[in-house]
Scaffold this motif. Structure first.
Motif, PDB file in Angstrom:
ATOM      1  N   PHE A   1      -9.192   0.078   9.844  1.00  0.00           N
ATOM      2  CA  PHE A   1      -9.198   0.384  11.158  1.00  0.00           C
ATOM      3  C   PHE A   1     -10.234   1.420  11.483  1.00  0.00           C
ATOM      4  O   PHE A   1     -11.112   1.060  12.409  1.00  0.00           O
ATOM      5  N   ILE A   2     -10.430   2.520  10.697  1.00  0.00           N
ATOM      6  CA  ILE A   2     -11.333   3.606  10.781  1.00  0.00           C
ATOM      7  C   ILE A   2     -12.586   3.016  10.525  1.00  0.00           C
ATOM      8  O   ILE A   2     -13.686   3.438  11.258  1.00  0.00           O
TER       9      ILE A   2
ATOM     10  N   THR B   1      -4.136   8.108   4.423  1.00  0.00           N
ATOM     11  CA  THR B   1      -4.194   6.962   4.985  1.00  0.00           C
ATOM     12  C   THR B   1      -3.802   5.974   4.204  1.00  0.00           C
ATOM     13  O   THR B   1      -3.622   5.847   2.865  1.00  0.00           O
ATOM     14  N   THR B   2      -3.417   4.573   4.719  1.00  0.00           N
ATOM     15  CA  THR B   2      -3.453   3.365   4.090  1.00  0.00           C
ATOM     16  C   THR B   2      -4.385   2.640   3.997  1.00  0.00           C
ATOM     17  O   THR B   2      -5.282   2.855   4.992  1.00  0.00           O
ATOM     18  N   ARG B   3      -4.334   1.368   3.404  1.00  0.00           N
ATOM     19  CA  ARG B   3      -5.553   0.365   3.219  1.00  0.00           C
ATOM     20  C   ARG B   3      -5.793   0.001   4.899  1.00  0.00           C
ATOM     21  O   ARG B   3      -6.952  -0.093   5.332  1.00  0.00           O
ATOM     22  N   GLY B   4      -4.725  -0.451   5.447  1.00  0.00           N
ATOM     23  CA  GLY B   4      -5.045  -0.757   6.859  1.00  0.00           C
ATOM     24  C   GLY B   4      -5.481   0.279   7.871  1.00  0.00           C
ATOM     25  O   GLY B   4      -6.308   0.233   8.551  1.00  0.00           O
ATOM     26  N   ASP B   5      -5.123   1.628   7.496  1.00  0.00           N
ATOM     27  CA  ASP B   5      -5.592   2.711   8.413  1.00  0.00           C
ATOM     28  C   ASP B   5      -7.161   2.814   7.901  1.00  0.00           C
ATOM     29  O   ASP B   5      -8.073   3.104   8.897  1.00  0.00           O
ATOM     30  N   ARG B   6      -7.452   2.642   6.663  1.00  0.00           N
ATOM     31  CA  ARG B   6      -9.037   2.909   6.447  1.00  0.00           C
ATOM     32  C   ARG B   6      -9.805   1.807   6.763  1.00  0.00           C
ATOM     33  O   ARG B   6     -10.916   1.905   7.506  1.00  0.00           O
TER      34      ARG B   6
ATOM     35  N   ARG C   1      -4.823  10.108  -0.156  1.00  0.00           N
ATOM     36  CA  ARG C   1      -5.651  10.966   0.579  1.00  0.00           C
ATOM     37  C   ARG C   1      -6.903  11.110  -0.151  1.00  0.00           C
ATOM     38  O   ARG C   1      -7.111  11.332  -1.334  1.00  0.00           O
TER      39      ARG C   1
ATOM     40  N   LEU D   1       0.609   5.603   0.800  1.00  0.00           N
ATOM     41  CA  LEU D   1      -0.456   6.841   1.471  1.00  0.00           C
ATOM     42  C   LEU D   1      -1.368   7.297   0.061  1.00  0.00           C
ATOM     43  O   LEU D   1      -0.874   7.504  -0.702  1.00  0.00           O
TER      44      LEU D   1
ATOM     45  N   THR E   1       0.887  -1.184   0.023  1.00  0.00           N
ATOM     46  CA  THR E   1       0.005  -0.014  -0.062  1.00  0.00           C
ATOM     47  C   THR E   1       0.764   1.232   0.034  1.00  0.00           C
ATOM     48  O   THR E   1       2.038   1.272   0.483  1.00  0.00           O
TER      49      THR E   1
END
Length: 102
Positions: free
Chosen positions: A52-53, A45-50, A38, A36, A34
């Motif tokens: 989690f959110i 965000t990365t895929r993992g961030d998205r 926007r 970063l 992945t």
């Protein structure tokens, strides 16, 4: 071991979906690392961030729905509380939206 939890079908489906998402995201990350990006979220965000959110958002949608189910029954003059499958579909839709556009 899992006697402390009420294992209804919706709860089991929820946890199976989370496990499948984690396995799928791991395979996806191994095949295509992945970067970063926007979207409409106020940060890159990365895929993992998205994921989690999105999972946090989905959990809050489910909690709000369960908390207001009695009120929905009263407000809309329903015979019984609305099905938790409605909140499941709404929360998975929100998760998909965050993953795709966030």
């Amino acid at each position: 071991m899992f006697d402390w939890m009420v294992w209804t079908t919706p709860v089991a489906v929820f946890f199976v979906c989370i496990a499948l998402m984690l396995v799928g995201m791991t395979i996806w990350e191994l095949k295509s690392p992945t970067t970063l990006r926007r979207g409409w979220l106020p940060m890159a965000t990365t895929r993992g961030d998205r994921l989690f959110i999105g999972l946090l958002s989905a959990a809050y949608v489910n909690l709000v729905f369960v908390g207001l189910a009695g009120k929905f029954q009263e407000w809309f003059s329903l015979e019984a509380e609305p099905s938790v499958w409605i909140s499941f579909v709404l929360s998975m839709g929100l998760l998909a939206l965050v993953m795709r556009k966030g």
